[in-house]
Design a protein around this motif. Sequence first.
Motif, PDB file in Angstrom:
ATOM      1  N   GLY A 149       0.477  34.305  17.452  1.00 36.94           N
ATOM      2  CA  GLY A 149      -0.698  35.152  17.443  1.00 36.94           C
ATOM      3  C   GLY A 149      -0.466  36.562  16.956  1.00 36.94           C
ATOM      4  N   ASP A 150       0.757  36.923  16.581  1.00 39.61           N
ATOM      5  CA  ASP A 150       1.023  38.288  16.147  1.00 39.61           C
ATOM      6  C   ASP A 150       0.536  38.548  14.726  1.00 39.61           C
ATOM      7  N   GLY A 151       0.379  37.509  13.932  1.00 37.70           N
ATOM      8  CA  GLY A 151      -0.168  37.661  12.605  1.00 37.70           C
ATOM      9  C   GLY A 151       0.735  38.346  11.610  1.00 37.70           C
ATOM     10  N   LEU A 152       2.032  38.372  11.835  1.00 30.14           N
ATOM     11  CA  LEU A 152       2.965  39.020  10.932  1.00 30.14           C
ATOM     12  C   LEU A 152       3.279  38.140   9.739  1.00 30.14           C
ATOM     13  N   SER A 153       3.500  38.765   8.599  1.00 33.62           N
ATOM     14  CA  SER A 153       4.053  38.039   7.466  1.00 33.62           C
ATOM     15  C   SER A 153       5.507  37.711   7.768  1.00 33.62           C
ATOM     16  N   LEU A 154       6.073  36.776   7.020  1.00 32.58           N
ATOM     17  CA  LEU A 154       7.475  36.405   7.246  1.00 32.58           C
ATOM     18  C   LEU A 154       8.410  37.591   7.021  1.00 32.58           C
ATOM     19  N   PRO A 155       8.256  38.348   5.931  1.00 35.81           N
ATOM     20  CA  PRO A 155       9.133  39.514   5.796  1.00 35.81           C
ATOM     21  C   PRO A 155       8.883  40.568   6.872  1.00 35.81           C
ATOM     22  N   GLY A 156       7.635  40.744   7.273  1.00 33.60           N
ATOM     23  CA  GLY A 156       7.346  41.686   8.343  1.00 33.60           C
ATOM     24  C   GLY A 156       7.994  41.278   9.648  1.00 33.60           C
ATOM     25  N   LEU A 157       7.914  39.991   9.955  1.00 32.71           N
ATOM     26  CA  LEU A 157       8.559  39.453  11.151  1.00 32.71           C
ATOM     27  C   LEU A 157      10.060  39.686  11.101  1.00 32.71           C
ATOM     28  N   SER A 158      10.662  39.435   9.947  1.00 32.15           N
ATOM     29  CA  SER A 158      12.113  39.551   9.812  1.00 32.15           C
ATOM     30  C   SER A 158      12.575  41.000   9.971  1.00 32.15           C
ATOM     31  N   LEU A 159      11.895  41.922   9.316  1.00 28.96           N
ATOM     32  CA  LEU A 159      12.280  43.325   9.418  1.00 28.96           C
ATOM     33  C   LEU A 159      12.034  43.869  10.821  1.00 28.96           C
ATOM     34  N   TRP A 180      12.111  42.124  13.557  1.00 33.52           N
ATOM     35  CA  TRP A 180      13.146  41.529  14.407  1.00 33.52           C
ATOM     36  C   TRP A 180      14.413  42.375  14.351  1.00 33.52           C
ATOM     37  N   ILE A 181      14.788  42.817  13.177  1.00 32.63           N
ATOM     38  CA  ILE A 181      15.983  43.648  13.035  1.00 32.63           C
ATOM     39  C   ILE A 181      15.804  44.971  13.763  1.00 32.63           C
ATOM     40  N   LEU A 182      14.673  45.629  13.531  1.00 34.37           N
ATOM     41  CA  LEU A 182      14.445  46.944  14.124  1.00 34.37           C
ATOM     42  C   LEU A 182      14.290  46.896  15.633  1.00 34.37           C
ATOM     43  N   ASP A 183      13.970  45.744  16.178  1.00 42.13           N
ATOM     44  CA  ASP A 183      13.847  45.629  17.633  1.00 42.13           C
ATOM     45  C   ASP A 183      15.196  45.704  18.340  1.00 42.13           C
ATOM     46  N   HIS A 184      16.276  45.719  17.587  1.00 42.19           N
ATOM     47  CA  HIS A 184      17.601  45.941  18.162  1.00 42.19           C
ATOM     48  C   HIS A 184      17.874  47.441  18.132  1.00 42.19           C
ATOM     49  N   ASP A 185      17.953  48.040  19.303  1.00 44.29           N
ATOM     50  CA  ASP A 185      18.024  49.490  19.411  1.00 44.29           C
ATOM     51  C   ASP A 185      19.239  50.085  18.713  1.00 44.29           C
ATOM     52  N   ALA A 186      20.326  49.331  18.604  1.00 45.59           N
ATOM     53  CA  ALA A 186      21.537  49.861  17.984  1.00 45.59           C
ATOM     54  C   ALA A 186      21.412  49.994  16.476  1.00 45.59           C
ATOM     55  N   VAL A 187      20.427  49.338  15.898  1.00 44.78           N
ATOM     56  CA  VAL A 187      20.205  49.437  14.454  1.00 44.78           C
ATOM     57  C   VAL A 187      19.630  50.812  14.137  1.00 44.78           C
ATOM     58  N   THR A 188      20.198  51.454  13.120  1.00 45.22           N
ATOM     59  CA  THR A 188      19.677  52.749  12.692  1.00 45.22           C
ATOM     60  C   THR A 188      18.615  52.582  11.610  1.00 45.22           C
ATOM     61  N   THR A 189      18.949  51.832  10.576  1.00 45.50           N
ATOM     62  CA  THR A 189      18.026  51.670   9.468  1.00 45.50           C
ATOM     63  C   THR A 189      18.260  50.330   8.783  1.00 45.50           C
ATOM     64  N   VAL A 190      17.204  49.773   8.237  1.00 49.11           N
ATOM     65  CA  VAL A 190      17.258  48.513   7.506  1.00 49.11           C
ATOM     66  C   VAL A 190      16.888  48.831   6.065  1.00 49.11           C
ATOM     67  N   ILE A 191      17.585  48.226   5.098  1.00 49.68           N
ATOM     68  CA  ILE A 191      17.437  48.664   3.710  1.00 49.68           C
ATOM     69  C   ILE A 191      17.019  47.526   2.776  1.00 49.68           C
ATOM     70  N   LEU A 250       8.257  42.772  18.546  1.00 53.39           N
ATOM     71  CA  LEU A 250       7.862  41.369  18.571  1.00 53.39           C
ATOM     72  C   LEU A 250       7.619  40.900  19.998  1.00 53.39           C
ATOM     73  N   GLY A 251       6.743  39.926  20.102  1.00 57.75           N
ATOM     74  CA  GLY A 251       6.523  39.287  21.387  1.00 57.75           C
ATOM     75  C   GLY A 251       7.567  38.218  21.654  1.00 57.75           C
ATOM     76  N   GLU A 252       7.564  37.720  22.865  1.00 60.22           N
ATOM     77  CA  GLU A 252       8.555  36.713  23.265  1.00 60.22           C
ATOM     78  C   GLU A 252       8.470  35.461  22.400  1.00 60.22           C
ATOM     79  N   GLU A 308      11.581  33.849  20.278  1.00 61.74           N
ATOM     80  CA  GLU A 308      12.016  32.474  20.517  1.00 61.74           C
ATOM     81  C   GLU A 308      11.983  31.652  19.234  1.00 61.74           C
ATOM     82  N   ALA A 309      10.971  31.872  18.416  1.00 61.95           N
ATOM     83  CA  ALA A 309      10.872  31.149  17.148  1.00 61.95           C
ATOM     84  C   ALA A 309      12.066  31.460  16.267  1.00 61.95           C
ATOM     85  N   VAL A 310      12.431  32.740  16.174  1.00 61.96           N
ATOM     86  CA  VAL A 310      13.587  33.133  15.366  1.00 61.96           C
ATOM     87  C   VAL A 310      14.855  32.464  15.886  1.00 61.96           C
TER      88      VAL A 310
END
Length: 331
Positions: free
Chosen positions: A263-273, A275-286, A307-309, A313-315
């Motif tokens: 139900g989040d309605g994200l595109s696949l690239p949006g979901l992927s990016l 997901w990366i940014l939801d890790h607090d230790a990540v500074t930047t994604v390029i 992202l929601g749970e 889980e899907a990832v």
Amino acid sequence: MNHRTLGNVGAVSEVGYGAWQIGGDWGDVSESEAVDAVEAARDAGIDFFDTADVYGDGRSERIVGDVLEADIGSGDVTVATKAGRRLDPHVAERYTEENLRRFVDRSRENLGMETLDLVQLHCPPTDVYYRPETFDALATLADEGRIANYGVSVERVEEGLKAIAYPGVESVQIIFNPFRQRPAELFLDEAAARDVGVICRVPLASGLLTGALSRDTEFAADDHRSYNREGDAFDVGETFAGVPYEVGLDAADALAERAPATGDGLSLPGLSLRWILDHDAVTTVIPGSTTPEHIRSNAAVSDLDPLGEGDREAVDDVYDGFVREHVHQRW
């Protein structure tokens, strides 16, 4: 655009721009396309740009330097480059102060910068991480004012862990995405504990995580997605994140089918990016792109909610079911 702290380098946009594509190895990209891409990234609020001296034999650096000249001069952007892959043979013993100074001076000229913001060793042989003299050489270049900060770009988690043991290393660039999850097991926590910045490259697995590729997609002969699928030119992990192409297509399809059900309605690239940014230790994604629309869409991920749970889980389920066996212990 949100910002995060990249070691002692300072605050940078959490979505940056990877400038490999405008240099080479991705098929033909015209000068005007490259310029438009960098301008689109800047207009979208991106202020962190990552390039390397071997991307188009300096072409990427020169374009970045020319387009961002005013922003570089005012300090409104951070430009990271890389050095070392010009060595032939590419062996640990040649990562010397003399060679690094030569590479750095060439990058300074290409970018039009007296002092480079951040220089990263460019995926050197593993033995380099056991040569303190190489890191002493980087410290000397910093003392000379040629570079402001230094870090590393690595292929393997183990190399990243070894690199952050050197106190001068301010950043580690590593492949991290929904199809390459191993850095989350240990490395991210260790980097955060040392206040080392983490730059995530290949975030869309060379296009697999855009959902735009298929078994009928044809890649140009000078596109690494054609000539490096078996690692014939450089580490195979740089191409489709090391996932066999057909496996990656199946995994991307499975993720695209499952993720919208949350139900989040994200595109696949949006979901992927995201997901990366939801890790607090990540500074930047390029992510890299030559399409202004895609660049703006990538940048907009910074403003999305975590992202929601169900998405998480899907990832994880797709990774475990399709990808893990091919990549997890290899890198």
